[in-house]
Design an enzyme around this catalytic site. Structure first.
Site, PDB file in Angstrom:
ATOM      1  N   SER A 148       2.827  -0.061   6.021  1.00 27.88           N
ATOM      2  CA  SER A 148       3.964   0.253   6.897  1.00 27.88           C
ATOM      3  C   SER A 148       4.971  -0.879   6.954  1.00 27.88           C
ATOM      4  O   SER A 148       6.180  -0.639   6.979  1.00 27.88           O
ATOM      5  CB  SER A 148       3.463   0.526   8.321  1.00 27.88           C
ATOM      6  OG  SER A 148       2.378   1.396   8.281  1.00 27.88           O
TER       7      SER A 148
ATOM      8  N   ASP B 146      -4.801   3.746  -1.874  1.00 25.71           N
ATOM      9  CA  ASP B 146      -5.899   4.129  -0.984  1.00 25.71           C
ATOM     10  C   ASP B 146      -6.410   5.521  -1.324  1.00 25.71           C
ATOM     11  O   ASP B 146      -5.656   6.496  -1.247  1.00 25.71           O
ATOM     12  CB  ASP B 146      -5.414   4.115   0.467  1.00 25.71           C
ATOM     13  CG  ASP B 146      -5.129   2.711   0.942  1.00 25.71           C
ATOM     14  OD1 ASP B 146      -6.066   1.897   0.948  1.00 25.71           O
ATOM     15  OD2 ASP B 146      -3.975   2.420   1.294  1.00 25.71           O
TER      16      ASP B 146
ATOM     17  N   SER C  46       0.850  -1.195   0.000  1.00 28.38           N
ATOM     18  CA  SER C  46       0.000   0.000   0.000  1.00 28.38           C
ATOM     19  C   SER C  46       0.878   1.235   0.000  1.00 28.38           C
ATOM     20  O   SER C  46       1.602   1.498   0.975  1.00 28.38           O
ATOM     21  CB  SER C  46      -0.899   0.007   1.246  1.00 28.38           C
ATOM     22  OG  SER C  46      -1.426   1.303   1.426  1.00 28.38           O
TER      23      SER C  46
ATOM     24  N   ASP D 263      -6.554  -6.023   4.737  1.00 36.17           N
ATOM     25  CA  ASP D 263      -5.904  -4.703   4.700  1.00 36.17           C
ATOM     26  C   ASP D 263      -5.935  -4.068   6.081  1.00 36.17           C
ATOM     27  O   ASP D 263      -7.014  -3.831   6.642  1.00 36.17           O
ATOM     28  CB  ASP D 263      -6.685  -3.841   3.698  1.00 36.17           C
ATOM     29  CG  ASP D 263      -6.095  -2.448   3.495  1.00 36.17           C
ATOM     30  OD1 ASP D 263      -5.014  -2.165   4.037  1.00 36.17           O
ATOM     31  OD2 ASP D 263      -6.740  -1.653   2.782  1.00 36.17           O
TER      32      ASP D 263
ATOM     33  N   MET E 177     -11.307  -5.368   6.060  1.00 34.17           N
ATOM     34  CA  MET E 177     -10.498  -4.356   6.746  1.00 34.17           C
ATOM     35  C   MET E 177     -10.174  -4.830   8.161  1.00 34.17           C
ATOM     36  O   MET E 177     -11.081  -5.170   8.930  1.00 34.17           O
ATOM     37  CB  MET E 177     -11.259  -3.026   6.835  1.00 34.17           C
ATOM     38  CG  MET E 177     -11.481  -2.305   5.518  1.00 34.17           C
ATOM     39  SD  MET E 177      -9.973  -1.920   4.614  1.00 34.17           S
ATOM     40  CE  MET E 177      -9.075  -0.887   5.774  1.00 34.17           C
TER      41      MET E 177
ATOM     42  N   HIS F  59      -1.406  -1.422  -4.153  1.00 34.22           N
ATOM     43  CA  HIS F  59      -2.641  -1.018  -3.470  1.00 34.22           C
ATOM     44  C   HIS F  59      -2.616   0.504  -3.286  1.00 34.22           C
ATOM     45  O   HIS F  59      -1.665   1.061  -2.724  1.00 34.22           O
ATOM     46  CB  HIS F  59      -2.718  -1.725  -2.123  1.00 34.22           C
ATOM     47  CG  HIS F  59      -3.991  -1.495  -1.382  1.00 34.22           C
ATOM     48  ND1 HIS F  59      -5.154  -2.222  -1.633  1.00 34.22           N
ATOM     49  CD2 HIS F  59      -4.310  -0.630  -0.386  1.00 34.22           C
ATOM     50  CE1 HIS F  59      -6.116  -1.808  -0.825  1.00 34.22           C
ATOM     51  NE2 HIS F  59      -5.633  -0.831  -0.057  1.00 34.22           N
TER      52      HIS F  59
ATOM     53  N   MET G 259      -9.084   8.435  -0.314  1.00 36.04           N
ATOM     54  CA  MET G 259      -9.913   8.884   0.817  1.00 36.04           C
ATOM     55  C   MET G 259     -10.458  10.271   0.533  1.00 36.04           C
ATOM     56  O   MET G 259      -9.728  11.131   0.031  1.00 36.04           O
ATOM     57  CB  MET G 259      -9.066   8.932   2.087  1.00 36.04           C
ATOM     58  CG  MET G 259      -8.345   7.636   2.377  1.00 36.04           C
ATOM     59  SD  MET G 259      -7.296   7.801   3.829  1.00 36.04           S
ATOM     60  CE  MET G 259      -6.535   6.171   3.861  1.00 36.04           C
TER      61      MET G 259
ATOM     62  N   MET H   5     -12.254   4.709  -0.610  1.00 42.13           N
ATOM     63  CA  MET H   5     -12.917   5.050   0.665  1.00 42.13           C
ATOM     64  C   MET H   5     -13.648   6.362   0.440  1.00 42.13           C
ATOM     65  O   MET H   5     -13.213   7.436   0.885  1.00 42.13           O
ATOM     66  CB  MET H   5     -11.868   5.138   1.781  1.00 42.13           C
ATOM     67  CG  MET H   5     -11.369   3.766   2.209  1.00 42.13           C
ATOM     68  SD  MET H   5      -9.816   3.805   3.144  1.00 42.13           S
ATOM     69  CE  MET H   5      -8.645   3.681   1.810  1.00 42.13           C
TER      70      MET H   5
ATOM     71  N   GLY I 110      -2.607  -3.228   9.139  1.00 45.11           N
ATOM     72  CA  GLY I 110      -1.751  -3.801  10.180  1.00 45.11           C
ATOM     73  C   GLY I 110      -1.190  -5.169   9.826  1.00 45.11           C
ATOM     74  O   GLY I 110      -0.834  -5.946  10.705  1.00 45.11           O
TER      75      GLY I 110
ATOM     76  N   HIS J 198      -8.445   1.164  -3.775  1.00 47.19           N
ATOM     77  CA  HIS J 198      -9.386   1.011  -2.663  1.00 47.19           C
ATOM     78  C   HIS J 198     -10.075   2.351  -2.443  1.00 47.19           C
ATOM     79  O   HIS J 198      -9.467   3.303  -1.947  1.00 47.19           O
ATOM     80  CB  HIS J 198      -8.568   0.561  -1.431  1.00 47.19           C
ATOM     81  CG  HIS J 198      -9.328   0.473  -0.157  1.00 47.19           C
ATOM     82  ND1 HIS J 198      -8.705   0.275   1.070  1.00 47.19           N
ATOM     83  CD2 HIS J 198     -10.653   0.535   0.121  1.00 47.19           C
ATOM     84  CE1 HIS J 198      -9.605   0.230   2.023  1.00 47.19           C
ATOM     85  NE2 HIS J 198     -10.804   0.398   1.486  1.00 47.19           N
TER      86      HIS J 198
HETATM   87  O1  LIG Z   1      -6.878   1.133   3.591  1.00 41.40           O
HETATM   88  C1  LIG Z   1      -5.980   1.490   4.328  1.00 41.40           C
HETATM   89  C2  LIG Z   1      -6.264   2.427   5.452  1.00 41.40           C
HETATM   90  O2  LIG Z   1      -7.570   2.809   5.399  1.00 41.40           O
HETATM   91  C3  LIG Z   1      -4.558   1.056   4.071  1.00 41.40           C
HETATM   92  O3  LIG Z   1      -4.523   0.253   2.908  1.00 41.40           O
HETATM   93  C4  LIG Z   1      -3.961   0.285   5.225  1.00 41.40           C
HETATM   94  O4  LIG Z   1      -4.108   0.930   6.410  1.00 41.40           O
HETATM   95  C5  LIG Z   1      -2.523  -0.121   4.932  1.00 41.40           C
HETATM   96  O5  LIG Z   1      -1.630   0.418   5.818  1.00 41.40           O
HETATM   97  P1  LIG Z   1      -0.869  -0.425   6.955  1.00 41.40           P
HETATM   98  O6  LIG Z   1      -0.383  -1.693   6.311  1.00 41.40           O
HETATM   99  O7  LIG Z   1       0.221   0.512   7.348  1.00 41.40           O
HETATM  100  O8  LIG Z   1      -1.868  -0.697   8.047  1.00 41.40           O
HETATM  101 FE   LIG Z   2      -6.511   0.089   1.727  1.00 41.23          FE
END
Ligand SMILES: O=C(CO)[C@H](O)[C@H](O)COP(=O)(O)O
Ligand SMILES: [Fe+2]
Length: 235
Positions: free
Chosen positions: A215, A51, A24, A192, A153, A49, A53, A84, A194, A82
């Site tokens: 991350s 994101d 991501s 997706d 999620m 990926h 928003m 959002m 953490g 993705h």
């Molecule tokens: O959709 C997402 C947040 O809304 C991201 O794709 C997701 O949080 C990825 O980041 P990490 O792997 O750092 O948690």
């Molecule tokens: Fe995402």
């Protein structure tokens, strides 16, 4: 000179693998986004990926079609976008024109979701459906036969770098069972939030075959390629 747009690569065109890794870019260093993306691409990622928003569906803003278009020439990997967004139906065409190959919408967003999914397909992309951690798996049931991927999620959408919600694991199992019961066990099941070396194994055991990792890939101590290889080695 006008560039020829790259042919669409819906996720149905992926080579058959037991596990797909989707870094991501939300966690990339935006001051050198192209370099980070190139490293993920040559480092073994299966898709990118992205994101999106809107500051309304989630309390954060990220990027728009301009960024997607700017990074399209950097890699040939499929772009997994993705959305959002409160009203995803308003933004399908700009993201597809910018280079998206796959669009995932939220079941909690507004609009005629079957019509939005049909429009994603008409635009040459594969479609996914996702749900917030508080939304039960059964909410996806009406859409399961319409899409190529379900995204679960494991953080509240809106921000990268949050802690994995282990309480979502039974939902992954339940959705994989729903797929099997409908003879759709070949569907992609993406997770997706953490996801990293400490959590990926549980997610795979629960039935996921696509890992989004932000991350844990872009902030990895030994680099992007090492992190992707580490996730891949889990199966
Ligand atoms: O959709 C997402 C947040 O809304 C991201 O794709 C997701 O949080 C990825 O980041 P990490 O792997 O750092 O948690
Ligand atoms: Fe995402």
């Amino acid at each position: 000179m006008t560039e020829t747009p790259q042919a669409k690569q819906p996720l149905t065109s992926l080579p058959g693998k037991a596990l797909y890794i989707a870094p991501s870019i939300l966690a990339a260093d935006f001051s050198r986004l192209g370099d980070d993306l190139r490293q993920a691409s040559t480092g073994g990622a299966d898709m990118v990926h992205i994101d999106i928003m809107d500051g309304h569906f989630v309390p954060n803003l990220s990027m728009g079609p301009g960024v997607v278009q700017a990074i399209r020439p950097v890699t040939a990997l499929p772009f997994d976008v993705h959305l959002m967004l409160s009203e995803p139906g308003r933004y399908l065409e700009p993201f597809v024109a910018a280079g998206a190959d796959h669009l995932t919408i939220h079941v909690e967003s507004r609009g005629d979701l079957p019509a939005i999914i049909a429009e994603i397909h008409r635009l040459g992309c594969s479609a996914g459906i996702t749900l917030r951690p508080g939304t039960p798996a059964i909410a996806l049931a009406p859409y399961l036969e319409m899409v190529e991927m379900v995204l679960v999620m494991t953080v509240e959408p809106g921000f990268g770098g949050q802690s994995f919600m282990a309480g979502q694991l039974p939902k992954i199992t339940a959705i994989r069972r729903m797929m099997r019961d409908r003879g759709r066990d070949n569907m992609l099941l993406q997770v997706d939030g953490g996801v990293g070396s400490k959590t990926a194994q549980q997610v795979i055991l629960a039935g996921a075959n696509v890992l989004v990792a932000g991350s844990s890939v872009f902030n990895a101590p030994n680099g992007i390629q090492d992190a992707i290889s580490g996730l891949r080695a889990l199966v």
